[in-house]
Design an enzyme around this catalytic site. Sequence first.
Site, PDB file in Angstrom:
ATOM      1  N   ARG A  50       0.811  -0.760   0.182  1.00  0.00           N
ATOM      2  CA  ARG A  50       0.028   0.368  -0.301  1.00  0.00           C
ATOM      3  C   ARG A  50       0.883   0.684  -0.480  1.00  0.00           C
ATOM      4  NH1 ARG A  50      -5.508  -1.503   0.510  1.00  0.00           N
ATOM      5  NH2 ARG A  50      -5.390  -3.217   1.807  1.00  0.00           N
ATOM      6  N   GLY A  89      -7.353  -0.930  -6.853  1.00  0.00           N
ATOM      7  CA  GLY A  89      -9.255  -0.995  -6.607  1.00  0.00           C
ATOM      8  C   GLY A  89      -8.769   0.969  -6.709  1.00  0.00           C
ATOM      9  N   THR A 121      -4.712   3.184  -6.048  1.00  0.00           N
ATOM     10  CA  THR A 121      -4.250   3.038  -6.911  1.00  0.00           C
ATOM     11  C   THR A 121      -5.098   3.452  -8.394  1.00  0.00           C
ATOM     12  OG1 THR A 121      -4.067   0.462  -6.277  1.00  0.00           O
ATOM     13  CG2 THR A 121      -3.956   0.771  -9.117  1.00  0.00           C
ATOM     14  N   THR A 179     -11.179  -4.928  -6.016  1.00  0.00           N
ATOM     15  CA  THR A 179     -10.716  -4.591  -5.095  1.00  0.00           C
ATOM     16  C   THR A 179     -12.075  -5.495  -4.261  1.00  0.00           C
ATOM     17  OG1 THR A 179     -12.134  -3.606  -3.673  1.00  0.00           O
ATOM     18  CG2 THR A 179     -12.387  -3.016  -5.564  1.00  0.00           C
ATOM     19  N   ILE A 180     -12.798  -6.439  -3.705  1.00  0.00           N
ATOM     20  CA  ILE A 180     -13.265  -7.000  -2.858  1.00  0.00           C
ATOM     21  C   ILE A 180     -14.825  -5.872  -2.262  1.00  0.00           C
ATOM     22  CG2 ILE A 180     -12.146  -8.580  -2.096  1.00  0.00           C
ATOM     23  CD1 ILE A 180     -12.319  -7.840   0.408  1.00  0.00           C
ATOM     24  N   ASP A 181     -14.592  -4.591  -2.185  1.00  0.00           N
ATOM     25  CA  ASP A 181     -15.925  -4.016  -1.230  1.00  0.00           C
ATOM     26  C   ASP A 181     -16.203  -3.454  -3.244  1.00  0.00           C
ATOM     27  OD1 ASP A 181     -14.201  -3.508   0.768  1.00  0.00           O
ATOM     28  OD2 ASP A 181     -13.435  -1.960   0.371  1.00  0.00           O
ATOM     29  N   MET A 232     -15.811  -7.129   5.799  1.00  0.00           N
ATOM     30  CA  MET A 232     -14.953  -5.505   4.809  1.00  0.00           C
ATOM     31  C   MET A 232     -15.727  -4.862   4.275  1.00  0.00           C
ATOM     32  SD  MET A 232     -11.018  -7.701   4.235  1.00  0.00           S
ATOM     33  CE  MET A 232     -10.197  -7.124   5.311  1.00  0.00           C
ATOM     34  N   GLU A 265     -17.917  -3.430   8.070  1.00  0.00           N
ATOM     35  CA  GLU A 265     -16.127  -2.568   9.101  1.00  0.00           C
ATOM     36  C   GLU A 265     -16.768  -0.901   8.619  1.00  0.00           C
ATOM     37  OE1 GLU A 265     -12.635  -3.508   7.807  1.00  0.00           O
ATOM     38  OE2 GLU A 265     -12.757  -3.248   5.382  1.00  0.00           O
ATOM     39  N   GLN A 282     -11.532 -13.750   3.552  1.00  0.00           N
ATOM     40  CA  GLN A 282     -12.365 -12.996   2.668  1.00  0.00           C
ATOM     41  C   GLN A 282     -11.134 -12.246   1.376  1.00  0.00           C
ATOM     42  OE1 GLN A 282     -15.894 -10.034   4.255  1.00  0.00           O
ATOM     43  NE2 GLN A 282     -14.051 -10.095   5.951  1.00  0.00           N
TER      44      GLN A 282
END
Length: 358
Positions: A76, A113, A116, A136-138, A180, A233, A285
Amino acid sequence: MKKRVGILTSGGDCPGLNATIRGVAKALYARMGDNVEIVGILNGYHGLINGEYKEMCEDDFRGILTLGGTILGTKRTPFKLMRVVEDDKIDKVAAMKKTYKDAKLDCLLCLGGNGTHKTANLLSQEGLNIIGLPKTIDNDIYGTDVTFGFHTAVDIATEVIDRIHTTAGSHSRVMCIEIMGNKAGWLTLYSGIAGGADIILLPEQPYDIDRVCDAVERRAKRGSNFSIIAVAEGAMNVDEAKMKRKEWTAKRAEAGYTTATNRIAAAVQKKTGMETRVCIPGHMQRGGSPSAYDRVLATQFGSYAAKLVEIERYGVTVALVNNHVTANRLEDIAGKTRNIPEGCELLTVARRMGISLG
């Protein structure tokens, strides 16, 4: 004419990164043969800043379709620090441009994501040939209906909720499962519905703890000896939603609860008298092998990015819009978050099903 294509993965890892890298590479080799060279930038923008890269060959991309994580490594590197010269005295933007030039790149593919993509846009504005790929998992990248990694994370989070049902029922407990998603609740909404959660709390829908407790008590009166609460979260209550981040984080710290999930669990137990527990699957996750859906999506995205390289269309990021793979301009999507809109059909579905949104 021979092209040298750089690839990096930045931000959090997720299932599908390697599948996308493979999709790019295989499509490039299939279309351009010996007229393409691929350079792997190691550990994301950190590697681009510090000149860490290696030339790759076709064998490097074999057997990685099902592999989780990223063969290139990732770190990151916050966008807000990209133009800040820190104690190491490194001008990060100048250093990234130098590595791009030293590696003799014709273009650079950035898989990641929101952060980035902001840096990708910065580099594009600095004159580099950049193509983004939305990971992204989001599922919160603006301009695309879905990101790779999301559906695998939904499967994992759903399995967590499935498994919690049995222990919740056996012990007559309220189980708060932290999913998440800091700014967007797509993962919690999808997995909450898929896993049969009774209450779903999202960042986009500030909750009232009294309404949450009322939902638990209603279930108890109807004979249900347990409740499942899926908590993003980034969920916050109606009071926190009116505060600045510094204010509500300080208030949570003062109360001894660093996360919304722990505070919700404590409040539910106190107000309802029901035994309450917290489950945090965390980084599980984003780990492991990508689902079949994500393998297909990653391959679609990767092969499309290869096409963009071939036709020399830069300053864009790949996207899926209405089941059609396309590209958006980086400047149009960088810095924007795709949140769950109030009119989202899945919110309506949840409410029709009697699921409380707090």
